[in-house]
Design a protein around this motif. Sequence first.
Motif, PDB file in Angstrom:
ATOM      1  N   THR A  43      -3.362  -2.600   2.224  1.00 47.59           N
ATOM      2  CA  THR A  43      -2.636  -2.747   1.124  1.00 47.59           C
ATOM      3  C   THR A  43      -3.540  -3.203  -0.156  1.00 47.59           C
ATOM      4  OG1 THR A  43      -1.013  -3.997   2.651  1.00 47.59           O
ATOM      5  CG2 THR A  43      -0.733  -4.570   0.302  1.00 47.59           C
ATOM      6  N   GLY A  44      -3.047  -2.600  -1.137  1.00 52.16           N
ATOM      7  CA  GLY A  44      -3.967  -2.572  -2.447  1.00 52.16           C
ATOM      8  C   GLY A  44      -2.852  -3.301  -3.482  1.00 52.16           C
ATOM      9  N   VAL A  45      -3.381  -3.919  -4.371  1.00 51.44           N
ATOM     10  CA  VAL A  45      -2.681  -4.968  -5.242  1.00 51.44           C
ATOM     11  C   VAL A  45      -3.372  -4.473  -6.535  1.00 51.44           C
ATOM     12  CG1 VAL A  45      -1.701  -7.033  -6.393  1.00 51.44           C
ATOM     13  CG2 VAL A  45      -1.989  -6.682  -3.830  1.00 51.44           C
ATOM     14  N   GLU A  46      -2.737  -4.112  -7.763  1.00 51.64           N
ATOM     15  CA  GLU A  46      -3.371  -3.898  -8.919  1.00 51.64           C
ATOM     16  C   GLU A  46      -2.146  -3.804 -10.104  1.00 51.64           C
ATOM     17  OE1 GLU A  46      -5.251  -3.368 -11.928  1.00 51.64           O
ATOM     18  OE2 GLU A  46      -6.462  -3.033 -10.083  1.00 51.64           O
ATOM     19  N   GLN A  47      -2.421  -4.643 -11.085  1.00 50.60           N
ATOM     20  CA  GLN A  47      -1.722  -4.799 -12.186  1.00 50.60           C
ATOM     21  C   GLN A  47      -1.737  -3.923 -13.229  1.00 50.60           C
ATOM     22  OE1 GLN A  47      -2.108  -8.630 -14.156  1.00 50.60           O
ATOM     23  NE2 GLN A  47      -4.094  -8.581 -14.604  1.00 50.60           N
ATOM     24  N   ASP A  48      -2.971  -3.304 -13.552  1.00 47.86           N
ATOM     25  CA  ASP A  48      -3.021  -2.122 -14.569  1.00 47.86           C
ATOM     26  C   ASP A  48      -2.387  -0.984 -14.029  1.00 47.86           C
ATOM     27  OD1 ASP A  48      -4.541   0.173 -15.761  1.00 47.86           O
ATOM     28  OD2 ASP A  48      -5.040  -1.540 -17.128  1.00 47.86           O
ATOM     29  N   SER A  49      -1.303  -0.625 -14.888  1.00 45.19           N
ATOM     30  CA  SER A  49      -0.572   0.462 -14.495  1.00 45.19           C
ATOM     31  C   SER A  49      -1.396   2.063 -14.587  1.00 45.19           C
ATOM     32  CB  SER A  49       0.574   0.822 -15.646  1.00 45.19           C
ATOM     33  OG  SER A  49       0.169   0.733 -16.993  1.00 45.19           O
ATOM     34  N   THR A  50      -2.292   2.158 -15.407  1.00 49.51           N
ATOM     35  CA  THR A  50      -3.161   3.258 -15.257  1.00 49.51           C
ATOM     36  C   THR A  50      -3.861   3.283 -14.160  1.00 49.51           C
ATOM     37  OG1 THR A  50      -3.362   3.346 -17.977  1.00 49.51           O
ATOM     38  CG2 THR A  50      -5.098   4.519 -16.721  1.00 49.51           C
ATOM     39  N   MET A  51      -4.574   2.150 -13.635  1.00 46.13           N
ATOM     40  CA  MET A  51      -5.359   2.279 -12.710  1.00 46.13           C
ATOM     41  C   MET A  51      -4.273   2.659 -11.243  1.00 46.13           C
ATOM     42  SD  MET A  51      -8.673   1.442 -13.022  1.00 46.13           S
ATOM     43  CE  MET A  51      -9.926   0.799 -14.099  1.00 46.13           C
ATOM     44  N   ILE A  52      -3.323   1.799 -11.313  1.00 48.52           N
ATOM     45  CA  ILE A  52      -2.680   2.088 -10.060  1.00 48.52           C
ATOM     46  C   ILE A  52      -2.040   3.739 -10.023  1.00 48.52           C
ATOM     47  CG2 ILE A  52      -0.115   1.483 -10.892  1.00 48.52           C
ATOM     48  CD1 ILE A  52       0.026  -0.223  -8.312  1.00 48.52           C
ATOM     49  N   ALA A  53      -1.766   4.124 -11.185  1.00 46.16           N
ATOM     50  CA  ALA A  53      -1.504   5.407 -11.292  1.00 46.16           C
ATOM     51  C   ALA A  53      -2.576   6.605 -10.701  1.00 46.16           C
ATOM     52  CB  ALA A  53      -0.941   5.804 -12.708  1.00 46.16           C
ATOM     53  N   THR A  54      -3.766   6.155 -11.206  1.00 53.19           N
ATOM     54  CA  THR A  54      -4.818   6.941 -10.811  1.00 53.19           C
ATOM     55  C   THR A  54      -5.088   6.736  -9.159  1.00 53.19           C
ATOM     56  OG1 THR A  54      -6.250   6.517 -12.764  1.00 53.19           O
ATOM     57  CG2 THR A  54      -7.541   7.101 -10.986  1.00 53.19           C
ATOM     58  N   ALA A  55      -4.779   5.446  -8.581  1.00 53.28           N
ATOM     59  CA  ALA A  55      -4.827   5.220  -7.072  1.00 53.28           C
ATOM     60  C   ALA A  55      -3.950   5.925  -6.416  1.00 53.28           C
ATOM     61  CB  ALA A  55      -4.981   3.774  -6.776  1.00 53.28           C
ATOM     62  N   ARG A  56      -2.601   5.807  -6.976  1.00 52.28           N
ATOM     63  CA  ARG A  56      -1.542   7.051  -6.436  1.00 52.28           C
ATOM     64  C   ARG A  56      -1.817   8.459  -6.301  1.00 52.28           C
ATOM     65  NH1 ARG A  56       3.172   3.250  -9.284  1.00 52.28           N
ATOM     66  NH2 ARG A  56       3.405   1.842  -7.467  1.00 52.28           N
ATOM     67  N   ALA A  57      -2.392   8.751  -7.451  1.00 53.76           N
ATOM     68  CA  ALA A  57      -2.795  10.405  -7.456  1.00 53.76           C
ATOM     69  C   ALA A  57      -3.999  10.528  -6.410  1.00 53.76           C
ATOM     70  CB  ALA A  57      -3.467  10.703  -8.844  1.00 53.76           C
ATOM     71  N   ALA A  58      -4.863   9.684  -6.151  1.00 57.04           N
ATOM     72  CA  ALA A  58      -5.839   9.716  -5.315  1.00 57.04           C
ATOM     73  C   ALA A  58      -5.315   9.870  -3.754  1.00 57.04           C
ATOM     74  CB  ALA A  58      -6.799   8.923  -5.471  1.00 57.04           C
ATOM     75  N   LEU A  59      -4.330   8.969  -3.746  1.00 54.98           N
ATOM     76  CA  LEU A  59      -3.717   8.967  -2.390  1.00 54.98           C
ATOM     77  C   LEU A  59      -2.956  10.135  -2.081  1.00 54.98           C
ATOM     78  CD1 LEU A  59      -3.257   7.030   0.063  1.00 54.98           C
ATOM     79  CD2 LEU A  59      -1.340   6.062  -1.402  1.00 54.98           C
ATOM     80  N   ALA A  60      -2.282  10.466  -2.865  1.00 58.81           N
ATOM     81  CA  ALA A  60      -1.307  11.763  -2.915  1.00 58.81           C
ATOM     82  C   ALA A  60      -2.139  13.024  -2.356  1.00 58.81           C
ATOM     83  CB  ALA A  60      -0.806  12.176  -4.009  1.00 58.81           C
ATOM     84  N   GLY A  61      -3.570  12.772  -2.483  1.00 62.39           N
ATOM     85  CA  GLY A  61      -4.380  14.036  -2.101  1.00 62.39           C
ATOM     86  C   GLY A  61      -5.155  13.797  -0.746  1.00 62.39           C
ATOM     87  N   GLU A  62      -4.715  12.784  -0.087  1.00 60.45           N
ATOM     88  CA  GLU A  62      -5.263  12.305   1.196  1.00 60.45           C
ATOM     89  C   GLU A  62      -4.282  12.979   2.326  1.00 60.45           C
ATOM     90  OE1 GLU A  62      -7.882  10.893   2.128  1.00 60.45           O
ATOM     91  OE2 GLU A  62      -8.725  10.610   0.048  1.00 60.45           O
ATOM     92  N   PRO A  63      -4.821  13.070   3.609  1.00 57.88           N
ATOM     93  CA  PRO A  63      -3.811  13.632   4.676  1.00 57.88           C
ATOM     94  C   PRO A  63      -2.859  12.572   4.983  1.00 57.88           C
ATOM     95  CG  PRO A  63      -6.329  13.892   5.153  1.00 57.88           C
ATOM     96  CD  PRO A  63      -6.230  13.102   3.936  1.00 57.88           C
TER      97      PRO A  63
END
Length: 233
Positions: A43-63
């Motif tokens: 479980t990842g917690v992040e308050q910066d919207s730009t950072m969490i958007a980057t994390a979501r994009a990276a996660l979307a590329g995973e199996p």
Amino acid sequence: MARQLDEQIAGRFPVGQRLRVLDVGMGQGTQALRLARLGHQVTGVEQDSTMIATARAALAGEPEGIRARVRLVEGDGRDTGVHFLPGSFDVVLCHGVLMYVEEPDPLVAGLARMLAPGGLLSLLVRNGDALAVRPGLSGDWAGALAAFDTTAYRNRLGLDVRADRLASLTATLAGIAAPLHAWYGVRVFTDTAADDAEVPEDLGTLLAVEERAGRTDPYRGVAALLHLCGVRG
């Protein structure tokens, strides 16, 4: 730091156990995704919207299997008690966050409450005992002289932030029933490298040197960052 963390996990939990991991202030999700790839529930917690958007994009590329093991929460790391029950995690990470928090003790105490008994708390902080090293090696003598008597500094982003001293954090961890189990230095020799420096061809050797220095006195004591690992009693 990843190698240091893996060493602590391997020494504390049975091989193959799928751990419940909380990564507070996860940034772009580097450690969260790495641990999910190893089979852990993260479980990842992040308050910066730009950072969490980057994390979501990276996660979307995973199996799909890895995506299923990761939950991302947009929120402040000081509000873990709002989102999670005490004792919900085996491992709690808080890397590169405390320098932005004026009063870190309540945050650290809240993180420790998230740990199950025997759980591992991993903190990465700016080393307040070595703030004079970077300006000193850069020939900024006035800056180095001033750094001896403060835990405040300006980071590479131009932000005025704070550092933590090993003795103070050791006392804090003891006071919240997650006493210090091990500590390492991070960026002993490479802290003065430019942000845009090319990756050297002998990267493996560089990492071996940094890893060795990070666990060896007196080198680890002058590292730019400290990696502290506490264990919940």
